[in-house]
Enzyme design. Structure first.
Site, PDB file in Angstrom:
ATOM      1  N   HIS A 101      86.420  26.629 -72.874  1.00  0.00           N
ATOM      2  CA  HIS A 101      84.997  26.158 -73.427  1.00  0.00           C
ATOM      3  C   HIS A 101      83.994  27.363 -73.385  1.00  0.00           C
ATOM      4  O   HIS A 101      83.134  26.949 -73.422  1.00  0.00           O
ATOM      5  CB  HIS A 101      84.661  24.938 -72.650  1.00  0.00           C
TER       6      HIS A 101
ATOM      7  N   CYS B  45      76.511  35.620 -81.046  1.00  0.00           N
ATOM      8  CA  CYS B  45      75.489  35.486 -82.031  1.00  0.00           C
ATOM      9  C   CYS B  45      76.203  34.250 -83.093  1.00  0.00           C
ATOM     10  O   CYS B  45      77.318  34.031 -83.312  1.00  0.00           O
ATOM     11  CB  CYS B  45      75.861  36.525 -82.876  1.00  0.00           C
TER      12      CYS B  45
ATOM     13  N   CYS C 228      77.058  36.227 -86.759  1.00  0.00           N
ATOM     14  CA  CYS C 228      78.062  37.160 -86.811  1.00  0.00           C
ATOM     15  C   CYS C 228      79.272  37.056 -85.923  1.00  0.00           C
ATOM     16  O   CYS C 228      80.387  37.713 -85.965  1.00  0.00           O
ATOM     17  CB  CYS C 228      77.497  38.592 -87.162  1.00  0.00           C
TER      18      CYS C 228
ATOM     19  N   GLY D 287      90.639  18.202 -61.144  1.00  0.00           N
ATOM     20  CA  GLY D 287      89.084  17.978 -61.264  1.00  0.00           C
ATOM     21  C   GLY D 287      88.466  17.759 -62.493  1.00  0.00           C
ATOM     22  O   GLY D 287      87.389  18.564 -62.773  1.00  0.00           O
TER      23      GLY D 287
ATOM     24  N   ASN E 228      92.216  14.864 -57.794  1.00  0.00           N
ATOM     25  CA  ASN E 228      91.090  14.353 -58.178  1.00  0.00           C
ATOM     26  C   ASN E 228      90.845  13.509 -56.926  1.00  0.00           C
ATOM     27  O   ASN E 228      91.264  12.736 -56.278  1.00  0.00           O
ATOM     28  CB  ASN E 228      91.450  13.211 -59.435  1.00  0.00           C
TER      29      ASN E 228
ATOM     30  N   ALA F  24      89.150  18.856 -54.210  1.00  0.00           N
ATOM     31  CA  ALA F  24      89.959  20.033 -54.328  1.00  0.00           C
ATOM     32  C   ALA F  24      89.902  21.208 -53.379  1.00  0.00           C
ATOM     33  O   ALA F  24      90.837  21.877 -53.058  1.00  0.00           O
ATOM     34  CB  ALA F  24      89.578  20.584 -55.703  1.00  0.00           C
TER      35      ALA F  24
END
Ligand code: APR
Length: 251
Positions: free
Chosen positions: A131, A139, A142, A198, A224, A242
Site C-alpha cells: 500500500h 507526483c 508523472c 494483525g 491477531n 503481536a
C-alpha cells in the site's frame, strides 16, 4: 499471553517450514502506538475514508487530504518498531529469503530490519509495501517519487512536471503497484507457510495472499487479538498481541 497449545502448534509449523511469507496489517504496529483502521479506536471509526483516502477526495479537496496525511506522517515519525517488528526482522535476516509483505505504510518494518541488521539490511529482509509508504511523495501526474517534506503554505509540486505531489500511498479505488503485487503473489504461491499478523483480512487484493498459500497446499498461521474471516481457514490461530506472540513464535 497467547494460548500455549496454539503457540506450540504454530512453533512446530514454523520449524518445519521451508519457505515462509508473512502478511502484516495495522495490528502489528498497534503496540508502537500507531492507530489501526477498523477495530476499537481505529481511524475509520473517527474519519470517513471517502473524505480523506480516495482519488476523488484528493481532487476535490487536496488541502484537507494533505493536512490529514501530513499529520499522520508527523505522528508516525515519532513511533518506534516494537518487539513484533523486530522479531520478524530477525527471522527474515536469519533465513535470508524474502518473504515479508505489508499493508502498512508506516515504514516500521524497514526501520526494524535496518536496526536489527546493524545498518543496511539486505533486500531479502525488507518488506514488499503493497500500500506504499507514507513518508514518500509521488507526483499525481508523472509518477515521479521523492522524499516527503513537511507540508508548507503551498501544496507540494513535482520538480519534473509541476504536477501535484501526493503521499506515495494507495488510496481506496486505486490500483496497487503491479510489480509489488506480482512479487507478493509469487512469494505466497511458493510458500509452504503464511504468517498473517494483525490484519482484519478484509481489503483485497492483499487479503488474497494467505489464500494463495492455502490453495498451493501450504499452511496459514494467524496472529491477531480478535478472530477474523480468515481464522476458520487458518491451520493455527494464535490469539494475542503481536508484540508478545511473535518473539515467542519465531525465536
Ligand atoms: N496484535 C495483533 N493484532 C492486533 C493488535 C495487536 N496488538 N491490535 C489490533 N490487532 C488486529 C485487530 O484485531 C484487527 O484484526 O489488527 C487488525 C487491524 O485491522 P485493520 O484496522 O482493518 O487494519 P488492516 O487489516 O491493516 O487494514 C487493511 O485497509 O484502510 C486500509 O490501507 C489500509 O492497509 C490498510 C488496509
Amino acid at each position: 499471553m497467547p494460548g500455549a497449545l496454539a503457540l506450540r502448534e504454530a512453533r512446530a509449523l514454523v520449524r518445519d517450514a521451508r519457505r515462509v511469507v508473512a502478511l502484516t496489517g495495522a495490528g502489528i504496529s498497534a503496540e508502537s502506538g500507531v492507530p489501526t483502521f477498523r477495530d476499537a479506536g481505529g481511524l475509520w471509526r473517527t474519519y470517513r475514508p471517502e473524505e480523506l483516502a480516495t482519488p476523488e477526495a484528493l481532487a476535490r479537496d487536496p488541502h484537507t487530504v494533505w493536512e490529514w496525511y501530513d499529520h499522520r506522517r508527523g505522528f508516525l515519525a515519532t513511533c518506534e518498531p516494537n518487539p513484533a517488528h523486530r522479531a520478524l526482522a530477525r527471522f527474515f535476516l536469519r533465513r535470508g529469503t524474502a518473504g515479508l509483505i505489508t499493508q502498512n505504510v508506516d515504514g516500521l518494518h524497514s526501520r526494524a530490519a535496518h536496526e536489527e541488521a546493524g545498518g543496511g539490511a539486505p533486500d531479502a529482509a525488507l518488506p514488499v509495501e503493497l500500500h506504499g509508504m507514507i513518508a514518500r511523495d509521488r507526483c499525481n501526474v508523472c509518477g515521479q517519487r521523492a522524499p516527503g517534506e513537511p507540508l508548507g503554505d503551498h501544496l507540494p509540486r513535482c520538480a519534473r512536471c509541476g504536477g501535484l505531489r501526493r503521499p506515495d500511498v494507495v488510496l481506496f479505488g486505486e490500483q496497487l503497484d503491479a510489480a509489488s503485487l506480482a512479487s507478493a503473489q509469487s512469494m505466497a504461491a511458493r510458500a509452504d507457510l503464511c504468517l498473517v499478523i494483525g490484519t482484519s483480512a478484509e481489503v483485497y487484493p492483499a487479503a488474497a495472499i494467505p489464500w494463495t498459500t492455502l490453495h498451493s497446499g501450504g499452511h496459514v498461521i494467524e496472529v491477531n487479538t480478535q478472530p477474523t474471516s480468515l481464522t476458520r481457514a487458518a491451520s493455527t490461530a494464535v490469539h494475542g498481541k503481536a508484540g508478545e506472540v511473535l518473539p515467542a513464535l519465531l525465536e
